[in-house]
Write a protein that holds these residues in place. Structure first.
Motif, PDB file in Angstrom:
ATOM      1  N   ILE A   1       0.821  -1.142  -0.070  1.00 31.28           N
ATOM      2  CA  ILE A   1       0.067  -0.080   0.113  1.00 31.28           C
ATOM      3  C   ILE A   1       1.042   1.314   0.066  1.00 31.28           C
ATOM      4  O   ILE A   1       1.683   1.409   1.049  1.00 31.28           O
ATOM      5  CB  ILE A   1      -0.838   0.042   1.327  1.00 31.28           C
ATOM      6  CG1 ILE A   1      -1.840  -1.198   1.075  1.00 31.28           C
ATOM      7  CG2 ILE A   1      -1.871   1.269   1.261  1.00 31.28           C
ATOM      8  CD1 ILE A   1      -2.723  -1.202   2.495  1.00 31.28           C
ATOM      9  N   ASN A   2       0.851   1.925  -1.024  1.00 31.22           N
ATOM     10  CA  ASN A   2       1.877   2.990  -1.262  1.00 31.22           C
ATOM     11  C   ASN A   2       1.304   4.310  -0.617  1.00 31.22           C
ATOM     12  O   ASN A   2       2.240   4.965   0.167  1.00 31.22           O
ATOM     13  CB  ASN A   2       2.105   3.442  -2.862  1.00 31.22           C
ATOM     14  CG  ASN A   2       2.336   2.188  -3.556  1.00 31.22           C
ATOM     15  OD1 ASN A   2       3.329   1.655  -2.963  1.00 31.22           O
ATOM     16  ND2 ASN A   2       1.605   1.583  -4.525  1.00 31.22           N
ATOM     17  N   ALA A   3       0.099   4.454  -0.465  1.00 28.13           N
ATOM     18  CA  ALA A   3      -0.614   5.720   0.358  1.00 28.13           C
ATOM     19  C   ALA A   3      -1.943   5.404   0.713  1.00 28.13           C
ATOM     20  O   ALA A   3      -2.625   4.706  -0.190  1.00 28.13           O
ATOM     21  CB  ALA A   3      -0.420   6.999  -0.642  1.00 28.13           C
ATOM     22  N   MET A   4      -2.655   5.995   1.801  1.00 32.80           N
ATOM     23  CA  MET A   4      -3.976   5.869   1.629  1.00 32.80           C
ATOM     24  C   MET A   4      -4.412   7.393   2.230  1.00 32.80           C
ATOM     25  O   MET A   4      -3.737   7.783   3.019  1.00 32.80           O
ATOM     26  CB  MET A   4      -4.328   4.895   2.972  1.00 32.80           C
ATOM     27  CG  MET A   4      -3.905   3.293   2.396  1.00 32.80           C
ATOM     28  SD  MET A   4      -4.499   2.185   3.803  1.00 32.80           S
ATOM     29  CE  MET A   4      -6.191   1.894   3.486  1.00 32.80           C
ATOM     30  N   GLY A   5      -5.821   7.509   1.883  1.00 27.58           N
ATOM     31  CA  GLY A   5      -6.398   8.766   2.307  1.00 27.58           C
ATOM     32  C   GLY A   5      -7.866   8.827   2.473  1.00 27.58           C
ATOM     33  O   GLY A   5      -8.453   7.967   2.133  1.00 27.58           O
ATOM     34  N   TRP A   6      -8.283   9.962   2.944  1.00 31.91           N
ATOM     35  CA  TRP A   6      -9.553  10.199   3.199  1.00 31.91           C
ATOM     36  C   TRP A   6     -10.073  11.400   2.224  1.00 31.91           C
ATOM     37  O   TRP A   6      -9.493  12.369   2.291  1.00 31.91           O
ATOM     38  CB  TRP A   6     -10.247  10.466   4.306  1.00 31.91           C
ATOM     39  CG  TRP A   6     -10.161   9.166   5.397  1.00 31.91           C
ATOM     40  CD1 TRP A   6      -8.971   8.731   5.919  1.00 31.91           C
ATOM     41  CD2 TRP A   6     -10.964   8.168   5.449  1.00 31.91           C
ATOM     42  NE1 TRP A   6      -9.285   7.527   6.518  1.00 31.91           N
ATOM     43  CE2 TRP A   6     -10.737   7.101   6.113  1.00 31.91           C
ATOM     44  CE3 TRP A   6     -12.455   8.046   4.771  1.00 31.91           C
ATOM     45  CZ2 TRP A   6     -11.284   6.052   6.866  1.00 31.91           C
ATOM     46  CZ3 TRP A   6     -13.113   7.026   5.447  1.00 31.91           C
ATOM     47  CH2 TRP A   6     -12.591   5.924   6.241  1.00 31.91           C
ATOM     48  N   TYR A   7     -11.072  11.225   1.471  1.00 31.78           N
ATOM     49  CA  TYR A   7     -11.660  12.374   0.517  1.00 31.78           C
ATOM     50  C   TYR A   7     -13.156  12.725   1.142  1.00 31.78           C
ATOM     51  O   TYR A   7     -13.644  11.541   1.749  1.00 31.78           O
ATOM     52  CB  TYR A   7     -11.815  12.026  -0.658  1.00 31.78           C
ATOM     53  CG  TYR A   7     -10.240  12.034  -1.538  1.00 31.78           C
ATOM     54  CD1 TYR A   7      -9.209  10.994  -1.196  1.00 31.78           C
ATOM     55  CD2 TYR A   7     -10.167  13.090  -2.339  1.00 31.78           C
ATOM     56  CE1 TYR A   7      -8.245  11.037  -1.944  1.00 31.78           C
ATOM     57  CE2 TYR A   7      -8.840  13.545  -2.869  1.00 31.78           C
ATOM     58  CZ  TYR A   7      -8.036  12.221  -2.754  1.00 31.78           C
ATOM     59  OH  TYR A   7      -6.670  12.436  -3.260  1.00 31.78           O
TER      60      TYR A   7
ATOM     61  N   ALA B   1     -20.694  15.363   5.185  1.00 33.75           N
ATOM     62  CA  ALA B   1     -20.381  14.861   3.666  1.00 33.75           C
ATOM     63  C   ALA B   1     -20.333  13.343   3.580  1.00 33.75           C
ATOM     64  O   ALA B   1     -20.264  12.679   4.761  1.00 33.75           O
ATOM     65  CB  ALA B   1     -19.121  15.399   3.113  1.00 33.75           C
ATOM     66  N   ALA B   2     -20.446  12.783   2.571  1.00 39.18           N
ATOM     67  CA  ALA B   2     -19.938  11.288   2.472  1.00 39.18           C
ATOM     68  C   ALA B   2     -18.344  11.433   2.481  1.00 39.18           C
ATOM     69  O   ALA B   2     -17.804  12.108   1.595  1.00 39.18           O
ATOM     70  CB  ALA B   2     -20.757  10.869   1.273  1.00 39.18           C
ATOM     71  N   TYR B   3     -17.994  10.452   3.193  1.00 43.26           N
ATOM     72  CA  TYR B   3     -16.581  10.201   3.295  1.00 43.26           C
ATOM     73  C   TYR B   3     -16.063   9.166   2.587  1.00 43.26           C
ATOM     74  O   TYR B   3     -16.514   8.001   2.903  1.00 43.26           O
ATOM     75  CB  TYR B   3     -15.941  10.155   4.970  1.00 43.26           C
ATOM     76  CG  TYR B   3     -15.997  11.765   5.368  1.00 43.26           C
ATOM     77  CD1 TYR B   3     -17.048  12.426   5.632  1.00 43.26           C
ATOM     78  CD2 TYR B   3     -14.726  12.428   5.842  1.00 43.26           C
ATOM     79  CE1 TYR B   3     -17.103  13.666   6.270  1.00 43.26           C
ATOM     80  CE2 TYR B   3     -14.738  13.596   6.348  1.00 43.26           C
ATOM     81  CZ  TYR B   3     -15.907  14.140   6.407  1.00 43.26           C
ATOM     82  OH  TYR B   3     -15.831  15.595   7.173  1.00 43.26           O
ATOM     83  N   TYR B   4     -14.841   9.041   1.916  1.00 42.16           N
ATOM     84  CA  TYR B   4     -14.336   8.001   0.936  1.00 42.16           C
ATOM     85  C   TYR B   4     -13.112   7.870   1.304  1.00 42.16           C
ATOM     86  O   TYR B   4     -12.048   8.568   1.295  1.00 42.16           O
ATOM     87  CB  TYR B   4     -14.571   8.373  -0.428  1.00 42.16           C
ATOM     88  CG  TYR B   4     -16.010   8.547  -0.988  1.00 42.16           C
ATOM     89  CD1 TYR B   4     -16.830   9.768  -0.904  1.00 42.16           C
ATOM     90  CD2 TYR B   4     -16.574   7.413  -1.593  1.00 42.16           C
ATOM     91  CE1 TYR B   4     -17.869  10.098  -1.494  1.00 42.16           C
ATOM     92  CE2 TYR B   4     -18.094   7.824  -2.148  1.00 42.16           C
ATOM     93  CZ  TYR B   4     -18.514   8.916  -1.912  1.00 42.16           C
ATOM     94  OH  TYR B   4     -19.907   9.129  -2.391  1.00 42.16           O
ATOM     95  N   CYS B   5     -12.821   6.470   1.439  1.00 47.05           N
ATOM     96  CA  CYS B   5     -11.231   6.200   1.659  1.00 47.05           C
ATOM     97  C   CYS B   5     -10.659   5.719   0.242  1.00 47.05           C
ATOM     98  O   CYS B   5     -11.479   5.474  -0.712  1.00 47.05           O
ATOM     99  CB  CYS B   5     -11.284   4.731   2.459  1.00 47.05           C
ATOM    100  SG  CYS B   5      -9.702   3.771   2.584  1.00 47.05           S
ATOM    101  N   ASN B   6      -9.520   6.119  -0.023  1.00 43.00           N
ATOM    102  CA  ASN B   6      -8.756   5.798  -0.962  1.00 43.00           C
ATOM    103  C   ASN B   6      -7.441   5.234  -0.911  1.00 43.00           C
ATOM    104  O   ASN B   6      -6.900   5.681  -0.055  1.00 43.00           O
ATOM    105  CB  ASN B   6      -8.493   7.150  -1.871  1.00 43.00           C
ATOM    106  CG  ASN B   6      -7.716   7.250  -2.882  1.00 43.00           C
ATOM    107  OD1 ASN B   6      -6.296   7.568  -3.058  1.00 43.00           O
ATOM    108  ND2 ASN B   6      -8.147   7.002  -4.113  1.00 43.00           N
ATOM    109  N   ALA B   7      -6.811   4.623  -1.809  1.00 43.56           N
ATOM    110  CA  ALA B   7      -5.796   3.926  -1.392  1.00 43.56           C
ATOM    111  C   ALA B   7      -5.100   3.769  -2.695  1.00 43.56           C
ATOM    112  O   ALA B   7      -5.567   3.243  -3.824  1.00 43.56           O
ATOM    113  CB  ALA B   7      -5.829   2.735  -0.804  1.00 43.56           C
ATOM    114  N   ASP B   8      -3.849   3.751  -2.808  1.00 46.77           N
ATOM    115  CA  ASP B   8      -2.833   3.391  -3.973  1.00 46.77           C
ATOM    116  C   ASP B   8      -2.051   2.311  -3.930  1.00 46.77           C
ATOM    117  O   ASP B   8      -1.266   2.160  -2.621  1.00 46.77           O
ATOM    118  CB  ASP B   8      -1.666   4.687  -4.356  1.00 46.77           C
ATOM    119  CG  ASP B   8      -1.005   4.216  -5.467  1.00 46.77           C
ATOM    120  OD1 ASP B   8       0.193   3.736  -5.248  1.00 46.77           O
ATOM    121  OD2 ASP B   8      -1.424   4.799  -6.725  1.00 46.77           O
TER     122      ASP B   8
END
Length: 123
Positions: free
Chosen positions: A31-37, A91-98
């Motif tokens: 997992i290179n990076a993870m985040g929240w939008y 808001a709707a919060y979305y997890c994102n991962a590279d």
């Protein structure tokens, strides 16, 4: 081959706290990076925070000092501790991962999204 599953959203009063979690599963090599939008109705999706594989973090100005992103590398989990919540955080919060994954023959790196979890902050 890779899934992101979020949890922890809900309804909270202004000034309250929530903790969002996102678990990645599948044939993950790295997992290179993870985040929240987040995305509020009528608005574009915006970055809230992300954390790199090296532990570096970045936050949107609107959440600095109130939100903290963390990561459990062993469990492939990223969490977002949201404190001092405001109605404008709704808001709707979305997890994102590279993620780099192994198909059995080749390695691929792709960008993945969770299904989203709703955060509603009442005034």
């Amino acid at each position: 081959q890779v899934q992101l599953v979020e949890s922890g959203g809900g309804l909270v009063q202004a000034g309250g706290s929530l903790r969002l979690s996102c678990a990645a599963s599948g044939s993950i090599s790295k997992i290179n990076a993870m985040g929240w939008y987040r995305q509020a109705p009528g608005n574009v999706r915006e970055l809230v925070a992300y954390i790199t594989s090296g532990g570096s973090t970045n936050y949107a100005d609107s959440v600095k000092g109130r939100f903290t992103i963390s990561r459990d590398i062993a469990k492939n989990v990223v969490s977002l501790q949201a404190n001092s919540l405001k109605p404008e955080d709704t808001a709707a919060y979305y997890c994102n991962a590279d993620i780099t994954y192994y198909s059995g023959k080749y390695y691929y790196t792709n960008d993945y999204w969770g299904q989203g979890t709703q955060v509603t902050v009442s005034s």
